[in-house]
Design a protein around this motif. Structure first.
Motif, short mmCIF file in Angstrom:
data_model
loop_
_atom_site.label_atom_id
_atom_site.label_comp_id
_atom_site.label_asym_id
_atom_site.label_seq_id
_atom_site.Cartn_x
_atom_site.Cartn_y
_atom_site.Cartn_z
N LEU A 16 -38.98 -58.56 -8.63
CA LEU A 16 -37.56 -58.77 -8.87
C LEU A 16 -36.91 -57.44 -9.24
CD1 LEU A 16 -35.28 -60.85 -9.26
CD2 LEU A 16 -35.95 -60.96 -11.64
N CYS A 17 -35.79 -57.14 -8.66
CA CYS A 17 -35.06 -55.92 -8.96
C CYS A 17 -33.92 -56.29 -9.90
CB CYS A 17 -34.52 -55.32 -7.66
SG CYS A 17 -33.48 -53.89 -7.93
N LEU A 18 -34.00 -55.85 -11.14
CA LEU A 18 -32.96 -56.17 -12.11
C LEU A 18 -31.82 -55.16 -12.02
CD1 LEU A 18 -35.15 -57.12 -15.20
CD2 LEU A 18 -33.96 -58.64 -13.63
N TYR A 19 -30.61 -55.64 -12.10
CA TYR A 19 -29.42 -54.79 -12.03
C TYR A 19 -29.16 -54.20 -13.41
CZ TYR A 19 -24.69 -53.43 -10.61
OH TYR A 19 -23.56 -52.73 -10.31
N ASP A 20 -29.92 -53.14 -13.72
CA ASP A 20 -29.86 -52.52 -15.04
C ASP A 20 -28.88 -51.34 -15.04
OD1 ASP A 20 -31.26 -50.84 -13.46
OD2 ASP A 20 -33.11 -50.87 -14.64
N LYS A 21 -28.83 -50.58 -16.14
CA LYS A 21 -27.87 -49.47 -16.29
C LYS A 21 -27.92 -48.46 -15.15
CE LYS A 21 -25.41 -49.32 -20.20
NZ LYS A 21 -24.03 -49.71 -20.10
N PRO A 22 -29.12 -47.94 -14.77
CA PRO A 22 -29.15 -46.97 -13.67
C PRO A 22 -28.56 -47.52 -12.37
CG PRO A 22 -31.25 -46.96 -14.82
CD PRO A 22 -30.45 -48.10 -15.37
N LEU A 23 -28.84 -48.77 -12.06
CA LEU A 23 -28.28 -49.36 -10.84
C LEU A 23 -26.77 -49.56 -10.98
CD1 LEU A 23 -30.92 -51.99 -9.69
CD2 LEU A 23 -30.35 -49.81 -8.64
N GLN A 24 -26.32 -49.93 -12.17
CA GLN A 24 -24.89 -50.15 -12.39
C GLN A 24 -24.11 -48.84 -12.27
OE1 GLN A 24 -24.36 -52.19 -16.13
NE2 GLN A 24 -25.84 -53.76 -15.56
N GLN A 25 -24.74 -47.72 -12.63
CA GLN A 25 -24.05 -46.44 -12.58
C GLN A 25 -24.23 -45.72 -11.24
OE1 GLN A 25 -25.79 -44.63 -16.04
NE2 GLN A 25 -24.39 -45.67 -17.44
N ALA A 26 -25.05 -46.24 -10.37
CA ALA A 26 -25.28 -45.61 -9.07
C ALA A 26 -24.02 -45.67 -8.22
CB ALA A 26 -26.43 -46.29 -8.36
N LYS A 27 -23.76 -44.62 -7.46
CA LYS A 27 -22.59 -44.60 -6.59
C LYS A 27 -22.85 -45.37 -5.30
CE LYS A 27 -20.67 -40.35 -8.34
NZ LYS A 27 -20.01 -39.10 -8.04
N LEU A 28 -24.13 -45.54 -4.95
CA LEU A 28 -24.47 -46.22 -3.71
C LEU A 28 -25.74 -47.04 -3.92
CD1 LEU A 28 -24.18 -46.50 -0.56
CD2 LEU A 28 -25.73 -44.54 -0.42
N LEU A 29 -25.75 -48.26 -3.44
CA LEU A 29 -26.94 -49.10 -3.46
C LEU A 29 -27.32 -49.38 -2.02
CD1 LEU A 29 -26.10 -51.74 -6.21
CD2 LEU A 29 -27.56 -49.74 -6.41
N HIS A 30 -28.58 -49.11 -1.68
CA HIS A 30 -29.06 -49.35 -0.32
C HIS A 30 -30.11 -50.45 -0.39
CE1 HIS A 30 -30.25 -48.60 3.77
NE2 HIS A 30 -31.51 -48.50 3.37
N LEU A 31 -29.87 -51.55 0.30
CA LEU A 31 -30.82 -52.66 0.35
C LEU A 31 -31.76 -52.39 1.52
CD1 LEU A 31 -28.36 -55.61 -0.26
CD2 LEU A 31 -29.78 -54.42 -1.93
N LYS A 32 -32.88 -51.78 1.21
CA LYS A 32 -33.82 -51.35 2.25
C LYS A 32 -34.67 -52.53 2.71
CE LYS A 32 -37.43 -47.94 3.00
NZ LYS A 32 -38.28 -46.94 2.40
N SER A 33 -34.88 -52.59 4.00
CA SER A 33 -35.78 -53.60 4.54
C SER A 33 -37.09 -52.92 4.91
CB SER A 33 -35.17 -54.29 5.76
OG SER A 33 -34.95 -53.34 6.77
#
Length: 107
Positions: A16-33
């Motif tokens: 499970l990937c939790l949406y924590d502080k580093p993810l919240q502050q990221a400028k870009l999220l890439h959902l890699k397959s």
């Protein structure tokens, strides 16, 4: 909530990937397959909200309000028309000749 997270912890690459502080502050999220596979559903189908009301609201908001720009939709329509025109030239399949029918898995 803990039980729901425990069920989704998985093994190996399926954690499970939790949406924590580093993810919240990221400028870009890439959902890699993996293995070059493509997602054949909307990205928000993979997002989990603890509050079901927030889950439903957010997914409906994306579904109802986020749209591609008109230029992208017009370009896509031109591509579809070009594919149909090419399908009409296919002499080996009758529906293609008459109506420009073609099969597409994901456009």
């Amino acid at each position: 909530m803990r039980e729901m997270i425990a069920d989704k912890l998985g093994k190996g690459d399926q954690k499970l990937c939790l949406y924590d502080k580093p993810l919240q502050q990221a400028k870009l999220l890439h959902l890699k397959s993996s293995d070059g596979a493509r997602y054949l559903t909307h990205f928000y189908a993979f997002i989990f909200f603890a509050d079901w009301k927030q889950d439903v609201w957010s997914k409906r908001f994306v579904r109802d309000h986020l749209r591609y720009a008109d230029d992208i939709m017009c370009a896509a329509a031109r591509v579809v028309e070009a594919v149909r025109e090419r399908a009409r030239k296919n002499k080996s399949y009758e529906p293609s000749r008459d109506e420009g029918i073609y099969d597409a898995l994901h456009v």
